[in-house]
Design an enzyme around this catalytic site. Structure first.
Site, PDB file in Angstrom:
ATOM      1  N   GLU A   1       1.098  -1.521   0.264  1.00  0.00           N
ATOM      2  CA  GLU A   1      -0.155  -0.091  -0.167  1.00  0.00           C
ATOM      3  C   GLU A   1       0.268   1.306   0.274  1.00  0.00           C
ATOM      4  OE1 GLU A   1      -1.969  -0.797   3.602  1.00  0.00           O
ATOM      5  OE2 GLU A   1      -2.791  -2.519   2.909  1.00  0.00           O
TER       6      GLU A   1
ATOM      7  N   LYS B   1       2.006   4.604   1.558  1.00  0.00           N
ATOM      8  CA  LYS B   1       2.797   5.248   2.003  1.00  0.00           C
ATOM      9  C   LYS B   1       2.129   7.105   2.028  1.00  0.00           C
ATOM     10  CE  LYS B   1       5.841   5.489   6.374  1.00  0.00           C
ATOM     11  NZ  LYS B   1       4.830   7.221   6.557  1.00  0.00           N
TER      12      LYS B   1
ATOM     13  N   ARG C   1      -1.610  10.575  11.537  1.00  0.00           N
ATOM     14  CA  ARG C   1      -2.224   9.231  11.255  1.00  0.00           C
ATOM     15  C   ARG C   1      -3.449   9.336  11.778  1.00  0.00           C
ATOM     16  NH1 ARG C   1      -0.551   3.765  11.898  1.00  0.00           N
ATOM     17  NH2 ARG C   1      -2.369   2.638  12.142  1.00  0.00           N
TER      18      ARG C   1
ATOM     19  N   ARG D   1      -2.995   9.527  16.303  1.00  0.00           N
ATOM     20  CA  ARG D   1      -2.070   7.894  16.412  1.00  0.00           C
ATOM     21  C   ARG D   1      -1.569   8.054  17.889  1.00  0.00           C
ATOM     22  NH1 ARG D   1       3.792   7.423  14.051  1.00  0.00           N
ATOM     23  NH2 ARG D   1       3.695   6.256  16.063  1.00  0.00           N
TER      24      ARG D   1
ATOM     25  N   GLU E   1      -5.519   7.953   6.877  1.00  0.00           N
ATOM     26  CA  GLU E   1      -4.238   8.944   7.267  1.00  0.00           C
ATOM     27  C   GLU E   1      -4.931  10.223   6.187  1.00  0.00           C
ATOM     28  OE1 GLU E   1      -1.102   9.554   7.900  1.00  0.00           O
ATOM     29  OE2 GLU E   1       0.034   7.901   8.271  1.00  0.00           O
TER      30      GLU E   1
ATOM     31  N   PHE F   1      -6.682   2.664   5.369  1.00  0.00           N
ATOM     32  CA  PHE F   1      -6.091   1.181   5.274  1.00  0.00           C
ATOM     33  C   PHE F   1      -6.798   0.082   5.656  1.00  0.00           C
ATOM     34  CE2 PHE F   1      -2.930   4.308   7.776  1.00  0.00           C
ATOM     35  CZ  PHE F   1      -2.896   3.659   8.603  1.00  0.00           C
TER      36      PHE F   1
ATOM     37  N   ARG G   1       6.627  -2.180  16.897  1.00  0.00           N
ATOM     38  CA  ARG G   1       6.271  -2.030  16.084  1.00  0.00           C
ATOM     39  C   ARG G   1       6.903  -3.588  15.985  1.00  0.00           C
ATOM     40  NH1 ARG G   1       6.876   3.298  13.484  1.00  0.00           N
ATOM     41  NH2 ARG G   1       7.019   4.140  15.337  1.00  0.00           N
TER      42      ARG G   1
ATOM     43  N   LYS H   1       7.763  -1.396   6.630  1.00  0.00           N
ATOM     44  CA  LYS H   1       7.244   0.303   5.340  1.00  0.00           C
ATOM     45  C   LYS H   1       8.659   0.433   5.187  1.00  0.00           C
ATOM     46  CE  LYS H   1       8.902   3.385   9.829  1.00  0.00           C
ATOM     47  NZ  LYS H   1       8.326   3.864  10.261  1.00  0.00           N
TER      48      LYS H   1
END
Length: 377
Positions: free
Chosen positions: A76, A78, A83, A98, A127, A161, A232, A238
């Site tokens: 996807e 970025k 966010r 976020r 986003e 997303f 993460r 990413k």
């Protein structure tokens, strides 16, 4: 802190992490863990109108490596935007960032978009980004500065997303491919572009399309992964191209803490076209090993022209003759009134010192400005 709560309550870390994700607050989760254990934590569920901790991505050096590691993936675009998590409940809309700060009143366009979706109740992840008349993204700082400005709200667009809840069904444990199918039904016109694939070549093509459209890269996601907040993890990766620049050190600041006694934070300059001067474009103390810190301290004291003390000797900044070239990696640049060149480096870190280059070989300010989205200065 999640690990500490789990240890204190003698419950599995994964159970605490899930409760924090769905409940949104670590302090509340800690009280539940200590008073009711696994049973109390297990009762924490997703509630429309209560923000969920967001899932985060780790980094990968290339799209191909990410696809090879994950197999079936969603690749996807970025976007470099804000966010947001959007909760829709019978026409009532609330929006969080976020960091779980509520920004509903600042994004009326997002609220209007959410109300137009084909759902009664939903929780969406995405986003918000500024888009110009040609469909090109605006710089991140421009997107942020437009929040709450009603005259510019029409240029801010939400792109989603993920969907975590849809009309009574929680989807956080569903595989990503199923969540994307649900998202296609509820927000077909607001999806972030992407492809489900196992083909590294197709994934590379998605990256090329994203970069050509002015965006910063892609996120490669395991198509079978659940939605999991916290660290993460490896399910989302990413990929952003890394740019390198050869710049000249203009000054260095004395470090503090474990770097006390070493020159640490570097002032970086690009060559001013048509002159022997340099234009400052940013600072960095990233990428410096102890060996490099020792070397550059000795080197810049040799090049020192003057020193400005802040709180006595060993503090402040040492201005040096602009003779040392350093290669730095950056994620990009952004407009900035802080520096004379009008741009600032984003996430700069030292790669190596270039003793094979002289200051006349350094990159020009025009080269740095060309890294602005769209190549504009």
């Amino acid at each position: 802190m999640v690990d500490a709560v789990a240890a204190a309550a003698e419950v599995p870390v994964a159970t605490v992490r899930r409760a924090v994700m769905l409940g949104g607050r670590l302090d509340t989760t800690a009280r539940l863990a200590l008073s009711g254990g696994v049973e109390a934590l297990g009762r924490v569920g997703l509630e429309v109108g209560r923000p969920v901790q967001p899932m985060l991505a780790s980094t990968a050096p290339s799209v191909r490596e990410a696809v090879d590691a994950l197999g079936s993936v969603s690749v996807e675009w970025k976007l470099d935007g804000i966010r947001v998590q959007v909760h829709l409940d019978d026409g009532q809309v609330r929006v969080w960032t976020r960091n779980l700060n509520e920004v509903t009143d600042r994004l009326p366009g997002v609220v209007a978009t959410a109300r137009s979706l084909g759902a009664r109740r939903a929780v969406l992840d995405g986003e918000v980004i500024g888009i110009d008349a040609d469909g090109r993204p605006h710089l991140f700082q421009d997107t942020v500065s437009w929040r709450g400005d009603g005259t510019a709200e029409h240029v801010l667009r939400p792109f989603f997303f993920d969907v975590l809840h849809l009309d009574g069904e929680d989807l956080v444990d569903a595989p990503l491919r199923d969540r994307l199918a649900a998202l296609a039904t509820v927000a077909p016109g607001c999806r972030i572009p992407g492809e489900l694939t196992e083909d590294p070549d197709l994934a590379e093509a998605v990256l090329e399309d994203a970069l050509a459209a002015g965006h910063e890269g892609v996120v490669v996601k395991d198509a079978g992964s659940a939605y999991e907040a916290g660290r993460r993890g490896k399910a989302w990766r990413k990929v952003k191209p890394v740019h390198t620049l050869d710049l000249v050190v203009l000054a260095a600041e004395w470090g503090h803490g474990r770097r006390r006694g070493w020159l640490s934070n570097l002032h970086l300059g690009a060559r001013a076209t048509g002159s022997d001067g340099f234009v400052m474009v940013g600072k960095t103390f990233k990428g410096l090993t102890d060996e490099l810190l020792r070397w550059q301290t000795a080197r810049f004291l040799e090049l020192a022209e003057r020193e400005e003390h802040w709180d006595g000797p060993g503090t402040g900044v040492v201005w040096v003759r602009p003779e040392q070239v350093v290669e730095v990696a950056v994620d990009g640049v952004q407009r900035s009134p802080r520096y004379p060149g009008g741009v600032a480096l984003r996430f700069a870190r030292v790669v190596r010192y270039r003793d094979d280059k002289v200051p006349a070989d350094a990159d020009t300010i025009e080269t740095v400005r060309a890294l602005l989205p769209g190549g504009s200065g």
